[in-house]
Design an enzyme around this catalytic site. Sequence first.
Site, short mmCIF file in Angstrom:
data_model
loop_
_atom_site.label_atom_id
_atom_site.label_comp_id
_atom_site.label_asym_id
_atom_site.label_seq_id
_atom_site.Cartn_x
_atom_site.Cartn_y
_atom_site.Cartn_z
N HIS A 142 29.84 54.20 43.94
CA HIS A 142 29.78 53.06 43.03
C HIS A 142 29.72 51.78 43.84
O HIS A 142 30.38 51.65 44.86
CB HIS A 142 31.03 53.04 42.14
CG HIS A 142 31.03 51.93 41.15
ND1 HIS A 142 30.36 52.02 39.95
CD2 HIS A 142 31.58 50.70 41.19
CE1 HIS A 142 30.52 50.88 39.29
NE2 HIS A 142 31.25 50.06 40.02
N ASP B 181 37.59 50.01 28.08
CA ASP B 181 36.98 49.11 29.07
C ASP B 181 35.84 48.32 28.45
O ASP B 181 35.68 47.13 28.71
CB ASP B 181 36.47 49.89 30.28
CG ASP B 181 35.76 48.97 31.27
OD1 ASP B 181 36.43 48.07 31.80
OD2 ASP B 181 34.54 49.11 31.45
N ARG C 273 37.16 39.96 28.16
CA ARG C 273 37.34 39.22 29.42
C ARG C 273 36.18 38.25 29.62
O ARG C 273 36.36 37.12 30.08
CB ARG C 273 37.42 40.19 30.60
CG ARG C 273 38.74 40.94 30.68
CD ARG C 273 38.63 42.13 31.62
NE ARG C 273 38.25 41.77 32.97
CZ ARG C 273 37.63 42.58 33.83
NH1 ARG C 273 37.33 43.82 33.48
NH2 ARG C 273 37.33 42.19 35.04
N SER D 144 39.06 48.46 35.76
CA SER D 144 37.82 48.65 35.01
C SER D 144 36.90 49.63 35.75
O SER D 144 36.40 50.60 35.17
CB SER D 144 37.14 47.30 34.83
OG SER D 144 35.81 47.43 34.41
N LYS E 115 36.47 54.17 34.92
CA LYS E 115 35.20 54.82 34.62
C LYS E 115 34.89 55.95 35.61
O LYS E 115 34.35 56.98 35.25
CB LYS E 115 34.07 53.78 34.60
CG LYS E 115 34.15 52.90 33.35
CD LYS E 115 33.14 51.77 33.36
CE LYS E 115 33.57 50.65 34.25
NZ LYS E 115 32.89 49.38 34.05
N1 URA Z 1 32.36 46.04 37.35
C1 URA Z 1 33.08 46.67 36.38
O1 URA Z 1 32.75 47.78 35.98
N2 URA Z 1 34.17 46.04 35.88
C2 URA Z 1 34.58 44.82 36.29
O2 URA Z 1 35.56 44.32 35.81
C3 URA Z 1 33.81 44.19 37.30
C4 URA Z 1 32.71 44.83 37.81
#
Ligand code: URA
Length: 410
Positions: A59, A138, A145, A160, A164
């Site tokens: 990621h 999220d 946010r 966050s 995932k």
């Molecule tokens: N990428 C994400 O998935 N979440 C965040 O809060 C910032 C970058």
Amino acid sequence: MLAYTRDDVPDYQMAAFCMAVFFRGLSDAETFALTDAMVRSGETIDLRSQLGRTVVDKHSTGGVGDKTSVAVGPIVAACGVPMGKMSGRGLGHTGGTLDKLEAIPGFRIELSHEEFVRIVRDVGCAIIGQTGDLVPADKKLYALRDVTATVDQLSLIASSIMSKKIAGGADAIVLDVKVGDGAFMKTLDDARALARTMIEIGRRAGREVVCELTDMDQPLGRAVGNALEVREAVATVRGEGPPDFTELVLASCAHLLALSDLGIDRAEGRRRAEAAVADGSAHAAYERWIRAQGGDPSEDALEQAPVVVEVPAPASGWVARAGAIAIGRAALHLGAGRRTKEDDVDHAVGIVCLAKRGDRVEQGSPLAEVHARSEESARVAVDEVLAAYELADEEPPTRAIILETLTAAG
Ligand code: URA
């Protein structure tokens, strides 16, 4: 989090929570508790038991010209390690992997759970859009946010991202934390703090995490824009990619192979990744993967922009700067990215940075190429790209693409 996802907790209370976290921060234990609650807000995928293999994932926190997953997936698959990945779309000046893959005619990013698992098992690689059932908290919290100016907080970003990855079923994760003007994290210290927080979440969740801190002061590789980036990723899988991007791809593959169940170390992982590129097996894996998801893997199938113009160097000198955010914004204005979630992306347009930091250029030689839909949008982009470049009389100090690597061990 579950109550928030179910609309039992109103937005105004959660907004107050986000603002409190923004100013006060969270401890490691609190950050993990938040991550765990987000994971539990929806379905989780257990790829490990469905495949009977250790599942690796990578990621990136997002940057300009970042097409790493498109190249890493097939190389790792060619080395016998399955990579099943859920990706996001881009917003703003950083394009998402899904937008890049959708530049490939026919490519389907929405697969059923069964199709996803079958392709990862049979072909070794699949990349799909995140399903709505995975970490719904999220999705809701991120939108909140976004409108309450609380995106930019370390614990909220870390939870966050990691929620995932954990819900997606990865046993081991290589995280690429971008540092620089085109990234979330502008300084090495901030990037280190984010990396350490994510490694700690992984440790508490029983997942192995390696973090690479990588340079995002200039675009990664040369291509910025969806079809252009796919072309560059495919060239890299064939061993013909630009040096910085090739180095990052091979280093990421080496980590992933070392974290897999092959039982090899990083040096052997690197050797195998290089061999898969050199003997064509990585490219064959790319073609199998793209076909399995309904796409046409031939490069001729990728759309080409009707207008291509060069950006000539205004003087001779050394490239001291090719600003990531400015080049990303120029690509966005050409139509390669989206300003709002509803915007359509033009897959053909973008910028190819022919000269990068440390390159010597002569007056009039091309700094970059602009790929545009119209002469007029090209003219605007040429000026924007010119403003992103800084030329100097002296050669700038070299800066490696990978600035640091952090693991749970330190
Ligand atoms: N990428 C994400 O998935 N979440 C965040 O809060 C910032 C970058």
